[in-house]
Scaffold this motif. Structure first.
Motif, PDB file in Angstrom:
ATOM      1  N   MET A   1       0.839  -1.189   0.000  1.00  0.00           N
ATOM      2  CA  MET A   1       0.000   0.000   0.000  1.00  0.00           C
ATOM      3  C   MET A   1       0.879   1.246   0.000  1.00  0.00           C
ATOM      4  O   MET A   1       1.929   1.282   0.644  1.00  0.00           O
ATOM      5  CB  MET A   1      -0.920   0.025   1.220  1.00  0.00           C
ATOM      6  N   HIS A   2       0.457   2.229  -0.745  1.00  0.00           N
ATOM      7  CA  HIS A   2       1.120   3.533  -0.754  1.00  0.00           C
ATOM      8  C   HIS A   2       0.051   4.571  -0.415  1.00  0.00           C
ATOM      9  O   HIS A   2      -0.866   4.810  -1.197  1.00  0.00           O
ATOM     10  CB  HIS A   2       1.728   3.813  -2.127  1.00  0.00           C
ATOM     11  N   ILE A   3       0.153   5.149   0.784  1.00  0.00           N
ATOM     12  CA  ILE A   3      -0.886   6.048   1.304  1.00  0.00           C
ATOM     13  C   ILE A   3      -0.388   7.483   1.214  1.00  0.00           C
ATOM     14  O   ILE A   3       0.631   7.842   1.807  1.00  0.00           O
ATOM     15  CB  ILE A   3      -1.237   5.693   2.765  1.00  0.00           C
ATOM     16  N   LYS A   4      -1.118   8.302   0.469  1.00  0.00           N
ATOM     17  CA  LYS A   4      -0.772   9.716   0.340  1.00  0.00           C
ATOM     18  C   LYS A   4      -1.740  10.559   1.157  1.00  0.00           C
ATOM     19  O   LYS A   4      -2.898  10.188   1.354  1.00  0.00           O
ATOM     20  CB  LYS A   4      -0.824  10.139  -1.133  1.00  0.00           C
ATOM     21  N   ASP A   5      -1.259  11.713   1.618  1.00  0.00           N
ATOM     22  CA  ASP A   5      -2.085  12.659   2.382  1.00  0.00           C
ATOM     23  C   ASP A   5      -2.739  11.988   3.587  1.00  0.00           C
ATOM     24  O   ASP A   5      -3.922  12.204   3.869  1.00  0.00           O
ATOM     25  CB  ASP A   5      -3.154  13.304   1.493  1.00  0.00           C
ATOM     26  N   ALA A   6      -1.976  11.153   4.272  1.00  0.00           N
ATOM     27  CA  ALA A   6      -2.507  10.456   5.447  1.00  0.00           C
ATOM     28  C   ALA A   6      -2.836  11.458   6.554  1.00  0.00           C
ATOM     29  O   ALA A   6      -2.238  12.534   6.646  1.00  0.00           O
ATOM     30  CB  ALA A   6      -1.504   9.429   5.948  1.00  0.00           C
ATOM     31  N   ILE A   7      -3.799  11.105   7.382  1.00  0.00           N
ATOM     32  CA  ILE A   7      -4.257  11.977   8.462  1.00  0.00           C
ATOM     33  C   ILE A   7      -3.585  11.550   9.760  1.00  0.00           C
ATOM     34  O   ILE A   7      -3.596  10.372  10.126  1.00  0.00           O
ATOM     35  CB  ILE A   7      -5.789  11.906   8.601  1.00  0.00           C
ATOM     36  N   TYR A   8      -2.993  12.521  10.462  1.00  0.00           N
ATOM     37  CA  TYR A   8      -2.293  12.269  11.721  1.00  0.00           C
ATOM     38  C   TYR A   8      -2.826  13.197  12.810  1.00  0.00           C
ATOM     39  O   TYR A   8      -3.315  14.297  12.532  1.00  0.00           O
ATOM     40  CB  TYR A   8      -0.789  12.554  11.590  1.00  0.00           C
ATOM     41  N   ASP A   9      -2.670  12.735  14.053  1.00  0.00           N
ATOM     42  CA  ASP A   9      -2.759  13.657  15.187  1.00  0.00           C
ATOM     43  C   ASP A   9      -1.459  14.443  15.245  1.00  0.00           C
ATOM     44  O   ASP A   9      -0.375  13.859  15.183  1.00  0.00           O
ATOM     45  CB  ASP A   9      -2.960  12.885  16.501  1.00  0.00           C
ATOM     46  N   TRP A  10      -1.550  15.759  15.398  1.00  0.00           N
ATOM     47  CA  TRP A  10      -0.340  16.585  15.421  1.00  0.00           C
ATOM     48  C   TRP A  10      -0.599  17.828  16.251  1.00  0.00           C
ATOM     49  O   TRP A  10      -1.761  18.149  16.564  1.00  0.00           O
ATOM     50  CB  TRP A  10       0.065  16.974  13.996  1.00  0.00           C
ATOM     51  N   THR A  11       0.483  18.522  16.623  1.00  0.00           N
ATOM     52  CA  THR A  11       0.339  19.725  17.444  1.00  0.00           C
ATOM     53  C   THR A  11       0.724  20.965  16.638  1.00  0.00           C
ATOM     54  O   THR A  11       1.604  20.919  15.786  1.00  0.00           O
ATOM     55  CB  THR A  11       1.236  19.649  18.692  1.00  0.00           C
ATOM     56  N   THR A  12       0.056  22.064  16.959  1.00  0.00           N
ATOM     57  CA  THR A  12       0.391  23.370  16.404  1.00  0.00           C
ATOM     58  C   THR A  12       0.430  24.380  17.546  1.00  0.00           C
ATOM     59  O   THR A  12      -0.360  24.276  18.500  1.00  0.00           O
ATOM     60  CB  THR A  12      -0.648  23.816  15.361  1.00  0.00           C
ATOM     61  N   PRO A  13       1.357  25.372  17.491  1.00  0.00           N
ATOM     62  CA  PRO A  13       1.437  26.379  18.566  1.00  0.00           C
ATOM     63  C   PRO A  13       0.142  27.170  18.682  1.00  0.00           C
ATOM     64  O   PRO A  13      -0.489  27.530  17.685  1.00  0.00           O
ATOM     65  CB  PRO A  13       2.605  27.263  18.132  1.00  0.00           C
ATOM     66  N   TYR A  14      -0.248  27.461  19.917  1.00  0.00           N
ATOM     67  CA  TYR A  14      -1.459  28.239  20.172  1.00  0.00           C
ATOM     68  C   TYR A  14      -1.126  29.667  20.629  1.00  0.00           C
ATOM     69  O   TYR A  14      -1.790  30.621  20.247  1.00  0.00           O
ATOM     70  CB  TYR A  14      -2.311  27.539  21.227  1.00  0.00           C
ATOM     71  N   ASP A  15      -0.107  29.804  21.473  1.00  0.00           N
ATOM     72  CA  ASP A  15       0.313  31.133  21.923  1.00  0.00           C
ATOM     73  C   ASP A  15       1.805  31.101  22.245  1.00  0.00           C
ATOM     74  O   ASP A  15       2.481  30.092  21.987  1.00  0.00           O
ATOM     75  CB  ASP A  15      -0.509  31.606  23.133  1.00  0.00           C
ATOM     76  N   ASP A  16       2.316  32.172  22.805  1.00  0.00           N
ATOM     77  CA  ASP A  16       3.747  32.269  23.126  1.00  0.00           C
ATOM     78  C   ASP A  16       4.083  31.723  24.505  1.00  0.00           C
ATOM     79  O   ASP A  16       5.226  31.834  24.954  1.00  0.00           O
ATOM     80  CB  ASP A  16       4.204  33.734  23.040  1.00  0.00           C
ATOM     81  N   ASN A  17       3.122  31.161  25.195  1.00  0.00           N
ATOM     82  CA  ASN A  17       3.344  30.639  26.542  1.00  0.00           C
ATOM     83  C   ASN A  17       3.549  29.127  26.556  1.00  0.00           C
ATOM     84  O   ASN A  17       3.495  28.501  27.621  1.00  0.00           O
ATOM     85  CB  ASN A  17       2.162  30.999  27.441  1.00  0.00           C
TER      86      ASN A  17
END
Length: 216
Positions: A1-17
Motif C-alpha cells: 500500500m502507498h498512502i498519500k495525504d494520510a491523516i495524523y494527530d499533530w500539534t500546532t502552537p497556540y500562543d507564546d506561553n
C-alpha cells in the motif's frame, strides 16, 4: 500500500506561553506499508482449525525542527513491524455441543506515528449448545441456542502507546484497538438465540431482483 495525504494527530502552537493544540492534519510524507499473511485451515475429526500468521510493516519518517541538534533537524522513524498470529479452534461434539478456543496476538510495533509499547494477546473460550424446537405456529419449527463465552481471559488484550506529536509526546495506557479507545474486552457473556423456521423458508413470492437476473 502507498498512502498519500494520510491523516495524523499533530500539534500546532497556540500562543507564546507554550500552549499547543492537538488536531488532525494531512501530511505530505506518504506511508508505504507491506502486509504478508498465510492461512492454514485443516479439519481433523471434530476439530476445525484456522491459523493465520502474518506481518505488517510500514516505512515512515519525519524531519522535525529541533534546536538541540547541530543541524537544527531531527529525523524520527516509525518502521517497527507488527507480527500477528491468530488461531481459531472449534470442536463439534455430539448432541449439538460446540467448544471454541480462540487466540489473537499482535506484537509491539509502530502504526502511523504511534509507538505500541506492549504485546496484545486476547484468549477467548466459548461453549455452545443447540436444540431443535417445535414450532408454536406450525411448520418446521425453530432452533434454540445457548452460548457462554469468556473473552480476554488473562486481561492482556490491551497495551500502552506513545503518540508522537512532533516535539511533544502523548502517553496513553490500557489502549484497546487502533482507534485508541478505552473499552475492555475482559468479560463473560451469555447469549440466548431462537431462530424461526430454520429448515425451509415458507416464502412463496418472487424476489425484487428477478427481472434483473433475467436480463443478465
Amino acid at each position: 500500500m502507498h498512502i498519500k495525504d494520510a491523516i495524523y494527530d499533530w500539534t500546532t502552537p497556540y500562543d507564546d506561553n507554550g500552549v499547543v493544540m492537538i488536531g488532525m492534519v494531512n501530511f505530505n510524507q506518504p506511508i508505504d506499508r507491506l502486509g504478508i499473511f498465510a492461512n492454514m485451515s485443516p479439519t481433523i475429526g471434530c476439530w476445525s482449525i484456522s491459523n493465520t500468521l502474518g506481518m505488517m510493516k510500514q516505512w515512515l519518517s519525519f524531519n522535525l525542527d529541533d534546536p538541540r541538534e547541530v543541524t537544527g533537524k531531527r529525523e524520527v522513524t516509525y518502521n517497527k513491524p507488527m507480527f500477528i498470529f491468530n488461531s481459531v479452534n472449534s470442536f463439534s461434539l455430539r448432541h449439538n455441543w460446540k467448544l471454541e478456543l480462540n487466540s489473537e496476538f499482535y506484537s509491539k510495533s509502530h502504526f502511523r506515528n504511534v509507538r505500541i509499547l506492549e504485546h496484545y494477546w486476547n484468549l477467548t473460550t466459548a461453549i455452545e449448545k443447540k436444540w431443535k424446537c417445535m414450532s408454536l405456529f406450525g411448520g418446521d419449527g425453530g432452533q434454540l441456542s445457548l452460548r457462554l463465552s469468556c473473552s480476554d481471559i488473562f486481561n492482556t488484550a490491551r497495551h500502552d502507546v506513545i503518540l508522537d506529536l512532533g516535539n511533544y509526546s502523548l502517553f496513553q495506557s490500557d489502549i484497546v484497538g487502533q482507534d485508541r479507545s478505552h473499552y475492555s474486552l475482559h468479560r463473560i457473556s451469555l447469549n440466548i438465540r431462537y431462530t424461526f423456521n430454520t429448515v425451509k423458508s415458507k416464502y412463496k413470492g418472487q424476489g425484487a431482483g428477478k427481472d434483473a437476473k433475467l436480463r443478465m
